[in-house]
Design an enzyme around this catalytic site. Structure first.
Site, PDB file in Angstrom:
ATOM      1  CB  ILE A  16       9.920  -1.033  22.526  1.00 10.47           C
ATOM      2  CG1 ILE A  16       9.846  -0.491  23.960  1.00 10.47           C
ATOM      3  CG2 ILE A  16       9.736   0.114  21.521  1.00 10.47           C
ATOM      4  CD1 ILE A  16      11.004   0.405  24.334  1.00 10.47           C
ATOM      5  NE  ARG A  36      20.025 -12.153  19.551  1.00  9.08           N
ATOM      6  CZ  ARG A  36      20.757 -12.083  20.650  1.00  9.08           C
ATOM      7  NH1 ARG A  36      22.022 -12.472  20.625  1.00  9.08           N
ATOM      8  NH2 ARG A  36      20.248 -11.633  21.779  1.00  9.08           N
ATOM      9  CG  ASP A  58      23.427 -11.418  15.809  1.00  9.91           C
ATOM     10  OD1 ASP A  58      23.285 -10.220  16.151  1.00  9.91           O
ATOM     11  OD2 ASP A  58      24.319 -12.150  16.285  1.00  9.91           O
ATOM     12  CB  VAL A  59      20.713  -6.245  14.108  1.00  7.18           C
ATOM     13  CG1 VAL A  59      19.311  -6.550  13.611  1.00  7.18           C
ATOM     14  CG2 VAL A  59      20.736  -6.045  15.622  1.00  7.18           C
ATOM     15  CE1 TYR A 150      20.605   0.592  26.986  1.00  8.27           C
ATOM     16  CE2 TYR A 150      20.329   2.381  28.561  1.00  8.27           C
ATOM     17  CZ  TYR A 150      19.809   1.561  27.573  1.00  8.27           C
ATOM     18  OH  TYR A 150      18.502   1.727  27.174  1.00  8.27           O
ATOM     19  CE  LYS A 154      19.834   2.176  23.862  1.00  7.25           C
ATOM     20  NZ  LYS A 154      19.040   1.709  22.711  1.00  7.25           N
ATOM     21  CB  VAL A 183       9.705   0.633  28.571  1.00  8.32           C
ATOM     22  CG1 VAL A 183       8.399   0.213  27.887  1.00  8.32           C
ATOM     23  CG2 VAL A 183      10.160   1.994  28.054  1.00  8.32           C
ATOM     24  CB  THR A 185      10.246  -4.151  27.970  1.00  6.02           C
ATOM     25  OG1 THR A 185      11.448  -3.580  28.535  1.00  6.02           O
ATOM     26  CG2 THR A 185       9.428  -3.074  27.293  1.00  6.02           C
TER      27      THR A 185
END
Length: 252
Positions: A16, A36, A58-59, A150, A154, A183, A185
């Site tokens: 995405i 990354r 790396d967030v 997860y 979210k 999706v 991906t």
């Protein structure tokens, strides 16, 4: 173009994030790319028609977030459009969801977006313009078995979006979430592999099960998610929303 904006896209190396970066660039915006993987970012930058900037990070690392914003600011000025597409999933029954699994989901899917939003907002408010779009999930709106960590991350992300949008509504800054179903991906490929290994289904059977889960009978495409992101970037009147891109699975 007169309304070209300075954009920063996380998770831009694939899926995405890459689709959004391509669309923003095609629309005439400058796009800084963060993930990354330097190699993936370099490959994507070579495909973009407009100016781009590679800022590997790396967030989940606060110092890396600061460096990424500082790099964009030195090159172009303050970030005007922030797309938070970095994320990951994990799947396990509750009894086998470890503290480490739980923390990893919160760190990447919730705390990192919070830190990036917090860093971007002052510059956006000073300019009187900002667009923040977080890639959430239909898991931000409903619970399903085996993805508690997860789903919690979210749900938290959507709550962050709604609160920030309410706080910033009169500043010219909008904050929205896009909530896709499955999706097509690499992240979904991982889900397919997990389903296959735990159920004994073939990968094709596992993928078909995910496709049947959506009323349109197929996976969402990254470009369809990018459509919703670009709408949020274009509109000053859409804020505080969790926009479903799920083939009709959740009607709201």
């Amino acid at each position: 173009m007169d309304d070209a904006r300075r954009c920063l896209v996380t998770g831009a190396g694939r899926g995405i994030g890459a689709a959004v970066a391509k669309r923003l660039s095609a629309a005439g915006h400058r796009v800084a790319l963060t993930s990354r993987s330097v190699g993936e970012l370099e490959a994507l930058a070579a495909q973009l028609p407009g100016p781009s900037l590679i800022v590997p990070a790396d967030v989940t690392d606060p110092e890396a977030i600061e460096c990424a914003f500082a790099d964009v600011e030195r090159a172009w000025g303050p970030v005007e459009v922030l797309v938070l597409a970095a994320g990951a999933g994990t799947s396990a029954p509750l009894r086998r969801t470890t503290d480490a699994d739980w923390q990893r989901m919160l760190d990447l899917n919730l705390t990192a977006p919070f830190r990036m939003l917090r860093r971007a907002v002052p510059g956006m408010v000073d300019q009187g313009f900002g667009r923040v779009v977080a890639i959430a999930s239909m898991a931000a709106k409903q619970g399903e078995p085996y993805i508690a960590a997860y789903t919690a991350s979210k749900h938290g992300l959507l709550g962050l979006v709604r609160s920030a949008a309410a706080e910033l509504a009169r500043t010219g800054v909008t904050v929205n979430a896009v909530c896709p179903a499955y999706v097509d991906t690499p992240m979904t490929d991982t889900s397919v592999a997990s389903i296959s290994s735990t159920t004994g289904r073939t990968p094709q059977q596992a993928r078909e099960a995910l496709e049947r889960h959506q009323p349109i009978g197929r996976l969402i495409t990254p470009d369809e998610v990018a459509d919703a992101v670009l709408l949020c970037v274009a509109s000053a009147a859409i804020t505080g929303q969790g926009i479903n891109v799920d083939g009709g699975a959740v009607q709201s």
